[in-house]
Write a protein that holds these residues in place. Structure first.
Motif, PDB file in Angstrom:
ATOM      1  N   ALA A 129       0.856  -1.188   0.000  1.00 29.75           N
ATOM      2  CA  ALA A 129       0.000   0.000   0.000  1.00 29.75           C
ATOM      3  C   ALA A 129       0.889   1.234   0.000  1.00 29.75           C
ATOM      4  N   LEU A 130       0.598   2.168  -0.882  1.00 26.67           N
ATOM      5  CA  LEU A 130       1.340   3.425  -0.878  1.00 26.67           C
ATOM      6  C   LEU A 130       0.851   4.266   0.298  1.00 26.67           C
ATOM      7  N   PRO A 131       1.720   5.094   0.859  1.00 27.75           N
ATOM      8  CA  PRO A 131       1.290   5.929   1.981  1.00 27.75           C
ATOM      9  C   PRO A 131       0.096   6.812   1.579  1.00 27.75           C
ATOM     10  N   VAL A 132      -0.862   6.919   2.473  1.00 25.12           N
ATOM     11  CA  VAL A 132      -2.032   7.760   2.239  1.00 25.12           C
ATOM     12  C   VAL A 132      -1.960   8.923   3.217  1.00 25.12           C
ATOM     13  N   SER A 133      -1.891  10.107   2.681  1.00 26.47           N
ATOM     14  CA  SER A 133      -1.849  11.285   3.535  1.00 26.47           C
ATOM     15  C   SER A 133      -3.267  11.833   3.683  1.00 26.47           C
ATOM     16  N   PRO A 134      -3.501  12.608   4.712  1.00 21.69           N
ATOM     17  CA  PRO A 134      -4.813  13.257   4.802  1.00 21.69           C
ATOM     18  C   PRO A 134      -4.971  14.235   3.649  1.00 21.69           C
ATOM     19  N   PRO A 135      -6.188  14.560   3.284  1.00 22.80           N
ATOM     20  CA  PRO A 135      -6.388  15.552   2.217  1.00 22.80           C
ATOM     21  C   PRO A 135      -5.640  16.845   2.553  1.00 22.80           C
ATOM     22  N   ARG A 136      -5.003  17.414   1.510  1.00 25.93           N
ATOM     23  CA  ARG A 136      -4.243  18.648   1.678  1.00 25.93           C
ATOM     24  C   ARG A 136      -4.745  19.715   0.731  1.00 25.93           C
ATOM     25  N   GLN A 137      -4.693  20.945   1.195  1.00 28.02           N
ATOM     26  CA  GLN A 137      -5.048  22.073   0.326  1.00 28.02           C
ATOM     27  C   GLN A 137      -3.787  22.577  -0.358  1.00 28.02           C
ATOM     28  N   ARG A 138      -3.896  22.782  -1.668  1.00 28.32           N
ATOM     29  CA  ARG A 138      -2.769  23.280  -2.453  1.00 28.32           C
ATOM     30  C   ARG A 138      -3.267  24.281  -3.478  1.00 28.32           C
ATOM     31  N   THR A 139      -2.372  25.139  -3.884  1.00 22.38           N
ATOM     32  CA  THR A 139      -2.640  26.026  -5.010  1.00 22.38           C
ATOM     33  C   THR A 139      -1.869  25.466  -6.197  1.00 22.38           C
ATOM     34  N   VAL A 140      -2.586  25.229  -7.294  1.00 22.02           N
ATOM     35  CA  VAL A 140      -1.994  24.626  -8.484  1.00 22.02           C
ATOM     36  C   VAL A 140      -2.202  25.578  -9.654  1.00 22.02           C
ATOM     37  N   GLU A 141      -1.128  25.798 -10.400  1.00 25.05           N
ATOM     38  CA  GLU A 141      -1.231  26.603 -11.607  1.00 25.05           C
ATOM     39  C   GLU A 141      -0.917  25.716 -12.803  1.00 25.05           C
ATOM     40  N   LEU A 142      -1.816  25.701 -13.777  1.00 24.15           N
ATOM     41  CA  LEU A 142      -1.633  24.916 -14.995  1.00 24.15           C
ATOM     42  C   LEU A 142      -1.641  25.842 -16.196  1.00 24.15           C
ATOM     43  N   HIS A 143      -0.814  25.498 -17.189  1.00 20.63           N
ATOM     44  CA  HIS A 143      -0.771  26.248 -18.449  1.00 20.63           C
ATOM     45  C   HIS A 143      -1.025  25.280 -19.588  1.00 20.63           C
ATOM     46  N   ARG A 144      -1.744  25.744 -20.585  1.00 17.97           N
ATOM     47  CA  ARG A 144      -1.983  24.901 -21.761  1.00 17.97           C
ATOM     48  C   ARG A 144      -0.726  24.924 -22.624  1.00 17.97           C
ATOM     49  N   GLY A 145      -0.207  23.718 -22.915  1.00 18.79           N
ATOM     50  CA  GLY A 145       1.000  23.597 -23.724  1.00 18.79           C
ATOM     51  C   GLY A 145       0.698  23.762 -25.204  1.00 18.79           C
ATOM     52  N   GLY A 146       1.756  23.742 -26.015  1.00 17.47           N
ATOM     53  CA  GLY A 146       1.627  23.928 -27.448  1.00 17.47           C
ATOM     54  C   GLY A 146       0.711  22.925 -28.116  1.00 17.47           C
ATOM     55  N   GLY A 147       0.707  21.673 -27.655  1.00 16.61           N
ATOM     56  CA  GLY A 147      -0.149  20.641 -28.238  1.00 16.61           C
ATOM     57  C   GLY A 147      -1.554  20.632 -27.664  1.00 16.61           C
ATOM     58  N   GLY A 148      -1.871  21.585 -26.781  1.00 13.64           N
ATOM     59  CA  GLY A 148      -3.203  21.649 -26.186  1.00 13.64           C
ATOM     60  C   GLY A 148      -3.314  20.944 -24.842  1.00 13.64           C
ATOM     61  N   ALA A 149      -2.293  20.184 -24.462  1.00 11.77           N
ATOM     62  CA  ALA A 149      -2.321  19.481 -23.168  1.00 11.77           C
ATOM     63  C   ALA A 149      -2.059  20.476 -22.036  1.00 11.77           C
ATOM     64  N   TRP A 150      -2.654  20.209 -20.896  1.00  9.49           N
ATOM     65  CA  TRP A 150      -2.443  21.041 -19.716  1.00  9.49           C
ATOM     66  C   TRP A 150      -1.204  20.565 -18.985  1.00  9.49           C
ATOM     67  N   LEU A 151      -0.333  21.527 -18.615  1.00 12.00           N
ATOM     68  CA  LEU A 151       0.918  21.246 -17.911  1.00 12.00           C
ATOM     69  C   LEU A 151       0.902  21.956 -16.578  1.00 12.00           C
ATOM     70  N   VAL A 152       1.363  21.280 -15.536  1.00 14.45           N
ATOM     71  CA  VAL A 152       1.455  21.912 -14.217  1.00 14.45           C
ATOM     72  C   VAL A 152       2.682  22.814 -14.197  1.00 14.45           C
ATOM     73  N   ALA A 153       2.445  24.069 -13.867  1.00 15.49           N
ATOM     74  CA  ALA A 153       3.525  25.043 -13.767  1.00 15.49           C
ATOM     75  C   ALA A 153       4.041  25.125 -12.327  1.00 15.49           C
ATOM     76  N   SER A 154       3.124  25.075 -11.362  1.00 14.16           N
ATOM     77  CA  SER A 154       3.557  25.162  -9.967  1.00 14.16           C
ATOM     78  C   SER A 154       2.504  24.550  -9.049  1.00 14.16           C
ATOM     79  N   VAL A 155       3.003  24.082  -7.910  1.00 13.16           N
ATOM     80  CA  VAL A 155       2.161  23.553  -6.835  1.00 13.16           C
ATOM     81  C   VAL A 155       2.706  24.117  -5.543  1.00 13.16           C
ATOM     82  N   SER A 156       1.852  24.709  -4.734  1.00 16.74           N
ATOM     83  CA  SER A 156       2.301  25.216  -3.442  1.00 16.74           C
ATOM     84  C   SER A 156       1.279  24.880  -2.373  1.00 16.74           C
ATOM     85  N   GLY A 157       1.773  24.823  -1.160  1.00 15.69           N
ATOM     86  CA  GLY A 157       0.867  24.560  -0.036  1.00 15.69           C
ATOM     87  C   GLY A 157       0.951  23.201   0.539  1.00 15.69           C
TER      88      GLY A 157
END
Length: 157
Positions: A129-157
């Protein structure tokens, strides 16, 4: 033992899908110029991330992030740590508890999410079993890449 672990992973995935069928977002791409559905974007991205983890594909995992992303380095490092211990992930999914949009345009999303990752792996002929953490709040920023796919730019929190 491998069959049991895979069966448990499939049952967990079936439970996740069957248990939330009414709440599943529309995962089809948005029409050009339309504002993206944040939950659909997260689910698509999480599905691609899980697939890279299951394949132990470091370069595929890295491609889900904006080049140079700290979050990418962290994710690849974790994948490598499991691999170095002889554990291959056989099930990985992200449980999203809430999403709040801080900013949205056709090419970027800034979200506050509450989530956690859960899954299982195989190591030394046994299910792990992989470790299960309690739910966490994060701020996530995603940018649409050249091919239209969404890429994560940053995660904080």
């Amino acid at each position: 033992m491998v069959r049991i672990c895979v069966l448990l992973a499939l049952v967990g995935t079936a439970f996740r899908v069957c248990g939330t069928a009414a709440a599943l977002p529309d995962r089809r791409p948005a029409a050009p110029g339309a504002l993206p559905d944040p939950l659909a974007v997260l689910h698509q991205w999480d599905d691609a991330r899980a697939a890279a983890w299951l394949r132990q594909d470091e370069s595929g995992l890295r491609r889900l992030y904006v080049p140079g992303s700290t979050a990418a380095r962290t994710d690849v490092r974790r994948l490598r740590e499991y691999s170095d211990r002889g554990v291959q992930v056989v099930d990985l999914h992200t449980q999203i508890f809430s999403v709040r949009v801080l900013g949205r345009s056709g090419g970027s999303l800034r979200l506050v999410i509450v989530d956690r990752a859960v899954g299982s792996g195989m190591g030394r002929q046994r299910c792990v079993a992989l470790p299960v953490s309690p739910p966490r709040q994060r701020t996530v920023e995603l940018h649409r890449g050249g091919g239209g796919a969404w890429l994560v730019a940053s995660v904080s929190g």
